[in-house]
Scaffold this motif. Structure first.
Motif, PDB file in Angstrom:
ATOM      1  N   ALA A 483       0.833  -1.200   0.000  1.00 39.68           N
ATOM      2  CA  ALA A 483       0.000   0.000   0.000  1.00 39.68           C
ATOM      3  C   ALA A 483       0.868   1.252   0.000  1.00 39.68           C
ATOM      4  CB  ALA A 483      -0.931  -0.009   1.210  1.00 39.68           C
ATOM      5  N   TYR A 484       1.916   1.278   0.812  1.00 35.96           N
ATOM      6  CA  TYR A 484       2.763   2.476   0.854  1.00 35.96           C
ATOM      7  C   TYR A 484       3.592   2.602  -0.416  1.00 35.96           C
ATOM      8  CZ  TYR A 484       5.677   6.159   2.781  1.00 35.96           C
ATOM      9  OH  TYR A 484       6.305   7.362   2.994  1.00 35.96           O
ATOM     10  N   ASP A 486       2.497   1.972  -3.314  1.00 37.36           N
ATOM     11  CA  ASP A 486       1.576   2.610  -4.258  1.00 37.36           C
ATOM     12  C   ASP A 486       1.436   4.097  -3.952  1.00 37.36           C
ATOM     13  OD1 ASP A 486      -0.448   1.956  -6.458  1.00 37.36           O
ATOM     14  OD2 ASP A 486      -1.698   3.063  -5.014  1.00 37.36           O
ATOM     15  N   VAL A 487       1.469   4.452  -2.643  1.00 42.52           N
ATOM     16  CA  VAL A 487       1.387   5.866  -2.263  1.00 42.52           C
ATOM     17  C   VAL A 487       2.615   6.622  -2.756  1.00 42.52           C
ATOM     18  CG1 VAL A 487       1.345   7.461  -0.311  1.00 42.52           C
ATOM     19  CG2 VAL A 487      -0.116   5.433  -0.290  1.00 42.52           C
ATOM     20  N   LYS A 490       2.095   7.063  -6.615  1.00 47.11           N
ATOM     21  CA  LYS A 490       0.976   7.844  -7.119  1.00 47.11           C
ATOM     22  C   LYS A 490       0.626   9.053  -6.264  1.00 47.11           C
ATOM     23  CE  LYS A 490      -1.086   3.639  -9.055  1.00 47.11           C
ATOM     24  NZ  LYS A 490      -2.266   2.748  -9.033  1.00 47.11           N
ATOM     25  N   ASP A 492      -1.203  11.391  -3.678  1.00 47.28           N
ATOM     26  CA  ASP A 492      -2.563  11.484  -3.145  1.00 47.28           C
ATOM     27  C   ASP A 492      -3.590  10.779  -4.027  1.00 47.28           C
ATOM     28  OD1 ASP A 492      -1.599  12.923  -1.030  1.00 47.28           O
ATOM     29  OD2 ASP A 492      -2.007  14.881  -1.952  1.00 47.28           O
ATOM     30  N   GLU A 493      -3.222  10.475  -5.241  1.00 44.49           N
ATOM     31  CA  GLU A 493      -4.148   9.774  -6.127  1.00 44.49           C
ATOM     32  C   GLU A 493      -4.239   8.283  -5.804  1.00 44.49           C
ATOM     33  OE1 GLU A 493      -3.056  10.496 -10.120  1.00 44.49           O
ATOM     34  OE2 GLU A 493      -3.350  12.672 -10.001  1.00 44.49           O
ATOM     35  N   SER A 494      -3.364   7.798  -4.967  1.00 46.39           N
ATOM     36  CA  SER A 494      -3.397   6.382  -4.602  1.00 46.39           C
ATOM     37  C   SER A 494      -4.635   6.089  -3.767  1.00 46.39           C
ATOM     38  CB  SER A 494      -2.141   6.002  -3.822  1.00 46.39           C
ATOM     39  OG  SER A 494      -2.260   4.695  -3.293  1.00 46.39           O
ATOM     40  N   GLU A 495      -5.223   4.932  -3.968  1.00 46.19           N
ATOM     41  CA  GLU A 495      -6.395   4.532  -3.202  1.00 46.19           C
ATOM     42  C   GLU A 495      -6.081   4.291  -1.733  1.00 46.19           C
ATOM     43  OE1 GLU A 495      -7.798   0.493  -3.977  1.00 46.19           O
ATOM     44  OE2 GLU A 495      -6.036   0.194  -5.270  1.00 46.19           O
ATOM     45  N   PHE A 496      -4.782   4.166  -1.399  1.00 45.87           N
ATOM     46  CA  PHE A 496      -4.380   3.895  -0.017  1.00 45.87           C
ATOM     47  C   PHE A 496      -3.879   5.148   0.700  1.00 45.87           C
ATOM     48  CE2 PHE A 496      -3.419   0.042  -2.544  1.00 45.87           C
ATOM     49  CZ  PHE A 496      -4.309  -0.838  -1.951  1.00 45.87           C
ATOM     50  N   ALA A 497      -3.895   6.291   0.015  1.00 46.90           N
ATOM     51  CA  ALA A 497      -3.334   7.510   0.613  1.00 46.90           C
ATOM     52  C   ALA A 497      -4.076   7.917   1.869  1.00 46.90           C
ATOM     53  CB  ALA A 497      -3.359   8.648  -0.415  1.00 46.90           C
ATOM     54  N   ARG A 508       8.232  11.064   1.232  1.00 47.96           N
ATOM     55  CA  ARG A 508       7.411  11.331   0.049  1.00 47.96           C
ATOM     56  C   ARG A 508       8.020  12.451  -0.791  1.00 47.96           C
ATOM     57  NH1 ARG A 508       0.937  11.130   1.468  1.00 47.96           N
ATOM     58  NH2 ARG A 508       0.996   9.445   2.993  1.00 47.96           N
TER      59      ARG A 508
END
Length: 629
Positions: A483-484, A486-487, A490, A492-497, A508
């Motif tokens: 999940a991180y 992906d953050v 991507k 803030d556009e990540s689904e896990f943000a 970041r």
């Protein structure tokens, strides 16, 4: 009457002082009890069991004698036996009926590796290679010296004497060099309470009675002299005059006025004063604590209490076929961890100075090993390249061992660098794969500024490991790393943000969307950059906190590819870490790539909490570089 009382006082004083001295001499009990045995078997290891160490109360003083080097260590009984594994050993126990030490040879049963949580103690057969002079060299793997399992260890030459104070459940391991027979003569001693609490009062009381007797004698003599004063009714002579006593002869007058007898009397008085001074001196000498009654309360023992197991209500008997549950204990104690960290810190300093990647594997594994190995390779080509931060030995501000029943074992610790306050504390995750392997650093992360580490269980209890699929957290620990990743890719556009707290998350900015954008802008127009993240190969380490959350440590590998977009070629810049690590100094039409290893430690709250996943520590380093395949 005074003289009679004085004689009685002198007699009582003599009896009391004599009896008090006798208590400290002829009647004095031994100050220790010793049990010994001679082990004739030629086994390489000897184990002194807990019942032998607890044969008598008090600290244990162990004396070993052998024909060569002598080694002694102590630790949990289960750890000692796990380290020995299938090797035969001599077990030294205690026979309560005869109060003697016993010894027997024990051959461990083969361990079933299919049982989950059971340590594999299979070891290859020790082979001794002959040295240049023809003598066999001892196998280092067979020596227990330096193992992280022990609470403490001692060495000597031919003889060794040491005093320990161990609670129940601790055994002592005796060896030579792991190959030669263990020392054969073993003596265990315990202190005995041979205090004589009435010796002091008797001697002091005797001295007091003696002084009273002296006072009575002096007062009696003075009273006797007063009773012999001049008589007032003397006979009268002729004509009513008092008769004068005849004058003594000259010799008598000379004797009365002379100094001879008076000198003798003065010497006698000085001799008589000797007992007056001697007896109080004897009484005052009885000032040791062993001479007087102890009126203070008994000190509480420092040994940990062992709970008494009782059967549940309604169950009077336990079925014999039902196996006992394995004992759950913390992987290490705080003193044990402090010893381990001192060794690791010294080892790391030596290996970093030599940039020895082969020795590095003795104390490092996983992402921490990859980061340092790559740093060594870069520094060999670029000597001015910065080394990775040193591993501080102390102080340890947090020690959180995993609750274990076998192996592998994990412990999380945070060490602060007191020499340089500008260096952030280091969070380390160490892992021990098997009994005969030492702890190795798997993760090494620097805490973020003002890191809010949640409260955890004390080291004496430890923390249970959390299953990667456990649903009691806002995110299962097995999903935190992907999940991180992906953050980072991507933003803030990540689904896990929404699950991660961005406050204080500086990584970041460096390796996230902002950092990737800056890297692309710094490239020439003829090249493009692409990024991808994947979870590292090392296992996720998750330990429970007091608020039902978890401390989770993971790794992510970020790959940065630079490829030409005009049909040309690209390569690493000369003098840069990528070129030094890859050894590729040419231009390529396929492009080049760099791999950055990221180590992260998070706090994951429990389900129902209004908190988000918080970054507590991280580190990043170049671990790979090559031409694009």
């Amino acid at each position: 009457m005074r003289f009679v009382l004085a004689i009685l006082a002198f007699a009582a004083a003599a009896v009391m002082v004599g009896f008090g001295i006798a208590q400290r001499t002829v009647f004095l009990e031994p100050d220790k009890v010793s049990l010994g045995t001679v082990v004739e078997n030629q086994a390489s290891y000897t184990v002194i069991t807990p019942d032998a160490l607890a044969a008598h109360e008090g600290k244990q003083t162990i004396t070993l004698s052998g024909g060569g080097p002598v080694y002694l260590s102590y630790g949990r009984t289960a750890d000692v036996l796990a380290w020995i594994g299938e090797d035969p050993y001599v077990s030294v126990g205690h026979d309560a009926e005869t109060d003697e030490l016993t010894s027997e040879v024990v051959v461990a049963n083969p361990v079933d590796d299919s049982t989950p949580g059971t340590p594999s103690t299979e070891e290859p057969e020790a082979t001794e290679e002959p040295s240049e002079d023809g003598e066999a060299e001892p196998d280092p793997a067979a020596s227990p010296a330096g193992s992280d399992l022990w609470f403490d260890e001692f060495t000597g030459d031919r003889t060794l004497t040491t005093t320990i104070d161990v609670p129940e459940g601790i055994s002592v391991l005796v060896a030579s060099d792991g190959t030669a027979p263990a020392p054969g003569r073993i003596v265990v001693s315990w202190p005995l309470d041979n205090a004589t609490p009435w010796a002091g009062p008797l001697m002091a009381g005797g001295g007091l009675l003696f002084l009273i007797g002296i006072v009575l004698v002096i007062s009696g003599v003075m009273a006797h002299r007063r009773s012999r004063g001049p008589r007032r009714n003397l006979p009268k002579g002729p004509k009513g005059k008092l008769m004068r006593a005849p004058r003594p002869p000259r010799e008598q007058r000379a004797a009365l006025s002379g100094s001879g007898p008076r000198r003798s009397s003065g010497r006698a008085r000085r001799v008589a004063l000797l007992p007056v001074l001697l007896v109080p001196a004897i009484a005052l000498s009885a000032c040791s604590a062993d001479y007087w009654p102890d009126l203070t309360s008994a000190p509480e023992t420092t040994a940990p209490a062992t709970p008494v197991e009782t059967a549940p209500a309604g169950e009077d008997e336990v079925e014999a076929d039902e196996p006992a549950a394995p004992e759950v204990v913390p992987a290490v104690s705080v003193p044990q961890m402090e010893r381990i960290m001192r060794r690791v810190a010294v080892f790391t300093t030596e290996v970093d100075a030599d940039a020895d990647s082969q020795r590095l594997a003795e104390r490092f594994t996983g992402p921490a090993f990859e980061a340092r190995k790559a740093n060594y390779a870069i520094r060999k080509s670029l000597p001015d390249h910065a080394a990775l931060p040193a591993i501080p030995a102390a102080p340890l501000t947090l020690t959180l061992p995993q609750q274990v029943t076998g192996w592998p074992r994990t412990v999380l610790t945070i060490a602060k660098n007191n020499d340089d306050e500008t260096v952030a504390p280091t969070a380390l995750v160490l892992r021990q794969e098997s009994p005969r392997e030492n702890y190795k650093i798997m993760y090494a992360t620097a805490l973020v500024p003002n890191a809010d580490v949640p409260e955890v269980a004390p080291a004496s209890i430890g923390a249970p490991p959390i299953n990667p699929e456990f649903k009691g957290l806002i995110m299962p620990t097995g999903q935190v790393a992907p999940a991180y990743a992906d953050v980072l890719l991507k933003g803030d556009e990540s689904e896990f943000a929404e699950f991660f707290d961005p406050e204080g998350d500086t990584i970041r900015q460096n390796l996230g969307v902002e950092g990737q954008k800056k890297t692309s802008e710094d490239l020439p127009e003829t090249a493009d950059a692409s990024f991808s993240n994947e979870v590292g190969d090392s296992p996720t380490v998750a330990l429970a906190t007091n608020d039902s959350g978890a401390l989770v440590t993971v790794s992510i590998n970020q790959t940065e590819k630079v490829t030409p977009n005009d049909g040309g070629t690209v390569g690493f810049q000369e003098g840069q870490p990528g070129a030094a690590l890859s050894g590729f100094d040419e231009k390529s039409a396929k492009g080049v790539q760099r791999v950055v290893g990221i180590q992260l430690m998070f706090y994951v709250p429990a389900v129902g909490s209004d908190e988000k996943i918080r970054l507590l520590g991280w580190s990043e380093s170049l671990i790979g570089a090559s031409e694009v395949k």
